[in-house]
Scaffold this motif. Sequence first.
Motif, mmCIF file in Angstrom:
data_model
loop_
_atom_site.group_PDB
_atom_site.id
_atom_site.type_symbol
_atom_site.label_atom_id
_atom_site.label_comp_id
_atom_site.label_asym_id
_atom_site.label_seq_id
_atom_site.Cartn_x
_atom_site.Cartn_y
_atom_site.Cartn_z
ATOM 1 N N VAL A 122 0.824 -1.206 0.000
ATOM 2 C CA VAL A 122 0.000 0.000 0.000
ATOM 3 C C VAL A 122 0.862 1.263 0.000
ATOM 4 N N ARG A 123 0.398 2.279 -0.726
ATOM 5 C CA ARG A 123 1.054 3.573 -0.704
ATOM 6 C C ARG A 123 0.153 4.564 0.023
ATOM 7 N N THR A 124 0.756 5.595 0.611
ATOM 8 C CA THR A 124 -0.056 6.596 1.293
ATOM 9 C C THR A 124 0.182 7.942 0.643
ATOM 10 N N ARG A 125 -0.790 8.828 0.894
ATOM 11 C CA ARG A 125 -0.593 10.184 0.388
ATOM 12 C C ARG A 125 -1.201 11.142 1.404
ATOM 13 N N PHE A 126 -0.480 12.187 1.722
ATOM 14 C CA PHE A 126 -0.918 13.168 2.721
ATOM 15 C C PHE A 126 -1.375 14.419 1.995
ATOM 16 N N ARG A 127 -2.669 14.747 2.195
ATOM 17 C CA ARG A 127 -3.223 15.958 1.580
ATOM 18 C C ARG A 127 -3.441 16.999 2.661
ATOM 19 N N PRO A 128 -2.960 18.222 2.473
ATOM 20 C CA PRO A 128 -3.182 19.259 3.487
ATOM 21 C C PRO A 128 -4.686 19.438 3.730
ATOM 22 N N HIS A 129 -5.059 19.613 4.974
ATOM 23 C CA HIS A 129 -6.474 19.801 5.295
ATOM 24 C C HIS A 129 -6.565 20.736 6.482
ATOM 25 N N PHE A 130 -7.761 20.839 7.061
ATOM 26 C CA PHE A 130 -7.916 21.703 8.224
ATOM 27 C C PHE A 130 -8.665 20.968 9.317
ATOM 28 N N PHE A 131 -8.104 20.948 10.513
ATOM 29 C CA PHE A 131 -8.827 20.530 11.709
ATOM 30 C C PHE A 131 -8.513 21.568 12.774
ATOM 31 N N PRO A 132 -9.492 21.883 13.638
ATOM 32 C CA PRO A 132 -9.240 22.947 14.606
ATOM 33 C C PRO A 132 -8.114 22.614 15.582
ATOM 34 N N PHE A 133 -7.907 21.338 15.871
ATOM 35 C CA PHE A 133 -6.996 21.001 16.963
ATOM 36 C C PHE A 133 -5.627 20.543 16.489
ATOM 37 N N THR A 134 -5.391 20.600 15.183
ATOM 38 C CA THR A 134 -4.043 20.318 14.691
ATOM 39 C C THR A 134 -3.637 21.397 13.698
ATOM 40 N N GLU A 135 -2.344 21.659 13.626
ATOM 41 C CA GLU A 135 -1.804 22.624 12.679
ATOM 42 C C GLU A 135 -0.317 22.342 12.517
ATOM 43 N N PRO A 136 0.175 21.979 11.357
ATOM 44 C CA PRO A 136 -0.570 21.698 10.127
ATOM 45 C C PRO A 136 -1.411 20.421 10.258
ATOM 46 N N SER A 137 -2.417 20.333 9.374
ATOM 47 C CA SER A 137 -3.308 19.175 9.372
ATOM 48 C C SER A 137 -3.271 18.516 8.004
ATOM 49 N N ALA A 138 -3.603 17.239 7.989
ATOM 50 C CA ALA A 138 -3.644 16.537 6.703
ATOM 51 C C ALA A 138 -4.688 15.443 6.743
ATOM 52 N N GLU A 139 -5.159 15.100 5.575
ATOM 53 C CA GLU A 139 -5.935 13.878 5.417
ATOM 54 C C GLU A 139 -5.028 12.871 4.737
ATOM 55 N N VAL A 140 -5.191 11.611 5.128
ATOM 56 C CA VAL A 140 -4.324 10.579 4.565
ATOM 57 C C VAL A 140 -5.153 9.647 3.698
ATOM 58 N N ASP A 141 -4.690 9.434 2.485
ATOM 59 C CA ASP A 141 -5.305 8.472 1.577
ATOM 60 C C ASP A 141 -4.387 7.269 1.473
ATOM 61 N N VAL A 142 -4.963 6.101 1.282
ATOM 62 C CA VAL A 142 -4.152 4.934 0.921
ATOM 63 C C VAL A 142 -4.525 4.536 -0.496
ATOM 64 N N SER A 143 -3.566 3.933 -1.186
ATOM 65 C CA SER A 143 -3.855 3.489 -2.542
ATOM 66 C C SER A 143 -4.929 2.413 -2.468
ATOM 67 N N CYS A 144 -5.831 2.440 -3.433
ATOM 68 C CA CYS A 144 -7.003 1.570 -3.394
ATOM 69 C C CYS A 144 -6.572 0.106 -3.491
ATOM 70 N N ASN A 145 -7.024 -0.665 -2.516
ATOM 71 C CA ASN A 145 -6.638 -2.076 -2.473
ATOM 72 C C ASN A 145 -7.387 -2.911 -3.503
ATOM 73 N N VAL A 146 -8.494 -2.365 -3.995
ATOM 74 C CA VAL A 146 -9.298 -3.121 -4.957
ATOM 75 C C VAL A 146 -8.638 -3.077 -6.331
ATOM 76 N N CYS A 147 -8.268 -1.858 -6.774
ATOM 77 C CA CYS A 147 -7.741 -1.724 -8.133
ATOM 78 C C CYS A 147 -6.229 -1.489 -8.125
ATOM 79 N N GLY A 148 -5.658 -1.320 -6.956
ATOM 80 C CA GLY A 148 -4.222 -1.084 -6.884
ATOM 81 C C GLY A 148 -3.824 0.328 -7.285
ATOM 82 N N GLY A 149 -4.818 1.200 -7.426
ATOM 83 C CA GLY A 149 -4.491 2.601 -7.700
ATOM 84 C C GLY A 149 -4.821 3.056 -9.111
ATOM 85 N N THR A 150 -5.397 2.159 -9.907
ATOM 86 C CA THR A 150 -5.699 2.572 -11.282
ATOM 87 C C THR A 150 -7.076 3.217 -11.396
ATOM 88 N N GLY A 151 -7.898 3.079 -10.358
ATOM 89 C CA GLY A 151 -9.224 3.700 -10.385
ATOM 90 C C GLY A 151 -10.309 2.656 -10.559
#
Lengths: 815, 355
Positions: free
Chosen positions: B257-286
Motif C-alpha cells: 500500500v502507498r499513502t498520500r498526505f493531503r493538506p487539510h484543516f482541523f481545529p486542533f491540529t496545525e498543520p493538518s492533513a488527510e491521509v489516503d491509501v492506494s485503493c486495495n481493490v484496483c491497486g491505484g488505477t481507479g
Amino acid sequence: MKVSLNWMKELLPGLAAFTADLPALCDRLDMTGTGVEGITNTGAALDRVVVGQITDKVKHPNADTLWVTTVDVGQDEPLQIVCGAQNFNAGDKVPVALVGASLPNGVTIKKSKLRGEVSCGMNCSARELGLGDDADGILILPEDAPVGMAFGDYRGISDTILDLEITPNRPDCLSMRGLAREFSTVLGIDDAVLPPVQVNEVGGSIHDAATVTVAEPELCPRYTARLIRNVKIGPSPAWLAERVQAAGARSINNVVDITNYIMFLTGQPLHAFDYDRIAKGDDGRAQVIIRRAHAGETITTLDDQLRRLTPANQLITDPSGPITLAGVMGAENTEVKDDTVNIFLEAAVFQPEITSRTSRGFALLSEASLRYERGVDIEQVLDAQTRACALMAELCGGEVAPDVIDVYPTVHQRPTITLRGSRVQALIGERIARETCEAMLTGLGLTVQAAPTPKAFDVTIPAFRPDLTREVDLIEELLRLHGMERIQATMPRTAHAGGLSPRQRLRARLETVLRAGGLNETMTLPFADPADGERFGLTDENAGAAARLHNPMASDASELRRLLITNLLHSVALNLSRGTRNVALYEVGAVFTATEGRKQPKEAEHIAAVLTGSWDKTRWNEPERALDFYDAKGILELVVRELAVNRFQLKVADPARLPFLQPGRAADIVIAGQTVGFIGELHPALAAQLEIDQPVAVLEFATKPLLAAARDSRGFVEPSRFPGIDLDIALVVDESVQAGTLVERLLSAGKKTPLARVRLFDVYRGAGIAEGKKSLALTLSYRAQDRTLTAQEIEPIHERIVQKAAASVGAELRS
Amino acid sequence: MSLIEQLTALGADGLASIAAADSAAALDAARVDLLGKKGRLTGILRGLGALPADERPAVGAAANRVRTAIEDALTTRKAALDAAALDAQLAAGTLDITLPGRARPIGAQHLISRIRDEIVEVFCGIGYTVAEGPEVELDFYNFTALNHEPQHPARSASDTFYVVDRSTDAETWTGPEPSDVLMRTHTSPVQIRTMEHTKPPIYILAPGKVYRRDVPDPTHLPQFTQMEGLVVDRDVTFADLRGTLDYLCREIFGSQVRTRFRPHFFPFTEPSAEVDVSCNVCGGTGCRTCKGTGWIEILGCGMVDPNVFAAVGLDPEEWSGFAFGLGIDRIAALRYDLPDIRMLVEGDMRFLRQF
C-alpha cells in the motif's frame, strides 16, 4: 465552491497551460489543500460535434426527401452524410455530429447506410443539440464559423466546473479572486490583476438620502452603503447569467445577478434593497439601523417564512421594523422587484458568530451566510461595493449617487508574525530554503521582511487571511506549498514502552471466555426508549434515573440506556422475526444514570448477554435442548474460573429489584458481598411485549468490580498420588432446600476429614418421591495425600458426615 | 493300530478340527476336545505310564510332537481368529467423518472490535498504551480545549447530542447550545484528558464509540467507532507523523500500500492533513470503490495545535506532538464492501457469525 475554468482562465491567463491535463491540475490542487470534489463538463454532451461546411449536396438516388451531402469538417477527407433537412444550401456552415458523438437527446451517432448510401455523421438541428426547440431544419451557422472547431468552443458553451472543497480556515478561497491567488501560488504563474473601476457619480449625495447607524460595532464592524438611482430591472446579459450559473446560482435579474457576481468574484456578499420601500426618518432620509432583534420581534424573510427572533439575531431595520436578517436573508418588504427604481446597496461585514448562529438556527444556509460565518475581508468591502456600482451603471442604466456611507469605527490593523527558520525545521522535520519560504509567503499575498532576530522573518498578514494568527499557521502554509509528499518519513526517536494495561488484558481475556462460551459479540445504540423503561419496570430506585437528551432524533431514543439488555433484547426479537431461533449475543458497552446535582451522568461499563433457542439445532447426535438459566450461569462460571474471581456467588433476587426477570428464576450476581449484576430468565409477560415467543436467559454485570475481584492466581494444592473413594448418596429434601446449601453442609460436616469434593449429579422428582420434595443425588469424593484409603476406614466417617448434613436440612437418606 | 499310529491319527484329526474352527468358541471346543482334562490327547498321555518301559521313550516322543503341533496350531489359529474379529469390529465401527463435530459453537467477535484490536496491536508493538474516556463529555473537552471556535458548526444542536445537565449550572445556563454536556462527537477529548493528568512523553491510542446526529441510512449511523492517536514528546515532527501512519497503513492494508498526505484543516491540529491509501481493490488505477481516483481517504491527522497545548498547560516550545483519528466503521465498510452499515448495530446472528 464551484469554479468555472473559463472564468478562472480569464482572471489567470497562465492557467491555460494547465487545463489540458486536468487530472494533473486537480492533483496539484488536492495536494496543496484545495480538495477537488467533482468535475463537471458543461457542454460535454457536445463532444465530437464540430463546425462543418457543406461542400456538395445531391439528391439521394433511392429517396425523394433525402440529400446526400459532402461535408468538410476540417479533416483530411470530407465526410458523406445523408441528411433529411431541406433548409440548407451547398456552402452553408452547420454543426456536424461526428461518428461517436452522443447528443443531449440521447442519440449516439454511428456510421450507417441510409437506403443504400453511406452516412458518416449527422448535420444537426438546434433541438438535437439541446439549444432550443427549433427542429425545422439544421442549424445554419454564420459564415465566419471556423470549419473543424469544436462546436462547444465555438459557441462558448464548453466549460469545466471544478467543485472545490474549501476548508473553514480559508474564507479567502470562497471567491474567484482569492482562488486565483491560491492557484497562481501553487502553479507558479502570475496572479490575477483585477482592472480598477471608475464610477460616474450623478445627482445628490447618498448622505442626503439615507443614514446608517450601527448599534453594536463588534457585531457589525463595517457597514457601507451606496445609492443607485433609476435602474431598469431586466434580464442579465448572457455573460453575466453564465457566470452566476457556473458558480451555482440562478440568474434572477440584472441587479440581483450583479450582487451575486461580485460576491463570487470578491467573496464580499452584497444586498440590494429597494430604496423607496425603506421607511424614512423625520428628516426624510432613509433611516437604516443595524441592531440586535428584540425578543419576540418577527420578520418575513424572502422565502415567505415568518421568523420569530431573539436578541441572538442581528437585524437591518428601518423605523418600521426589520428589513433584513443581517448577513443571512433579506425581507419581502424591501425586496428588489421588477418595478424597483432606486437601489440601496449594502456591503458590510458582520460578526461570524452571530451570523452563523442565526443562519444555522433558522436552517437558512446561503452563499452569503457561509461567507459571513467564515469571515469576510474587511479591507476589501469598498472595492466590491464600487465594482457592483459600476456594473449597475453599465448593465442597468443606474445613476450612482455621489459619496459612500462607510461606518467603520475601528480600522483593521494588519498583524505581524515572526517566523523562525528553526521552528520550521523543528515542526516539519526538514529544512526549507529561506528564499523558497519567502517566495511562497509573498505569493500568498503576505508581506515578508527580515526580522530583527537572525534567521527569521516578520510577516504581515492582510485581512483576507484571518486564519494566519500564529507562527505555526505560517509553517502550515510552507508545508503545504512545499509538499507534504516531499517530507521524508521518520519515526519518533525516543524509546518508550507500551501495551495493554493489566485491566485491559483481563477484559480481553474475559471477552475471549464469553466467546468460547458460545456468545457472539454485537453492539447496539446507547439510546433508550422511555417506553422500554416502563415495560421493563425500571425505576429510579431499581435502575437509577435515566439521563435524558435535549435533542434526541426520535422520541423512542430520548434517553441513554441504563441497562444493556434492553436493546439486546430488541436484537433478539429482530433475529426471531427473521427466522433465526437460536440467538446468543453479548455486548460490552457503557450505561448511564443521572444523579441530581451532577453535571454528567454516571457512566459505567457493563457486559450483558442474551441466550435463547438452543446451541445448535443441527446437532445430529444429541436431542435439541432449550437454553435456559443454567446455560447463562455456565458461561458466568467459565468467566469466574478463567479470571479466578474471588468470592463469587448468586443470591436469589428480590423480584421488585429485577421486575423484568421471571420470579424464581432471577438472581443477583454477588462478588465479595457486593451486587454487581443479575442473571435470570426474561419475564414471560415482558417477552410477549417485546415479541419474543421463547424463553430467554439474560445476564448483565458491571465490568469494573468483576475485574477488580479477579486474582492473578488461585493458589496450589498438590494432587494426591493415591486413589480415593467415591461414594454416591441420594437425599430427599423439601423443594425449598437449595442444592448449594446441601453441598455446603456436606463440605462443612466433612471438614478435617478426607472429604475432598462433593458433586451433584442428579435432581429427581416423581414416582417414589412425595409431592413437594425432591431427591438430590451426590457423589462424595474422599482422598488422602499420603495413602490409599480403605472402605473400612471411610465408611463410618461418610455415615457421620451424611447424617449430620441431612439432619441440618431435614433430609432423608433415600434407599 | 499301534499307539504311535493312534497318536499320528489323532494329531491329523486334531489339526483338521483346529483349522475348521471358525470362531473363538469352536476353537476352544477343539482345544478342550484335545487337551482338556478329558481330552483325547490327554487320555493317551495319561496312559503312557502303563506302557512297557522300552516302548515309553518312542511313544512319549511321538506324543510330545503331536501335543506341540496341536498347541502351535491352536495359538496360530487363535491369532488368526482374533485378527479377523478385530477387522470385523473395526469395519463395523467406521465413522462418517463428514458429520459435524461435537462442541458448543464458539462465538464470533464483532468485526468492529476485530479491526480495533488489530490496530491496537500494531500500536502496542511500537510502544503505545490504550487510553479511555467517557462517552458523555463536557463541551470543554470535546470542543473548547480542542480549539473549536464558539460558533463552530459541529457544536450546533442539529449535529451534536446534548445531555440534560443535572447540576445547578443548568439553572444559570445561557449558552446558545442546550447545555455543555454532550455525547462526544469524536475520541479527541481523550487527548485532553490524557494530557491533563499525564506528563509527556505520551504515546496513546484511544479507541471508542462516538456520536453524531445522523439519521440512520445505509451509509450513516448516529454512532460510530473511532480510533484516536496522540504523541507528545520532545522534537516530534511532521516527518515522524508520516512515518508512523505509513507504518500503520502498511500493517493494516499490506506492504504494497502507498499513502498520500493531503493538506487539510482541523481545529486542533496545525498543520493538518488527510491521509489516503492506494485503493486495495484496483491497486491505484481507479475503480468503483475509490470512485476512480485510485485513492481512499482513511484518516485525519496533524501536529498538535499550540492552542491545545495551552489548554492543558504544556509549553509548545518545549513539547511537540501529533494526533490522528480514523473511523473503524469506514475500514470495515471498505474491507467487507458492506452495503448497509446499519447491520453493525442490528445484532443479526447471520451477519455477526461471518466474522
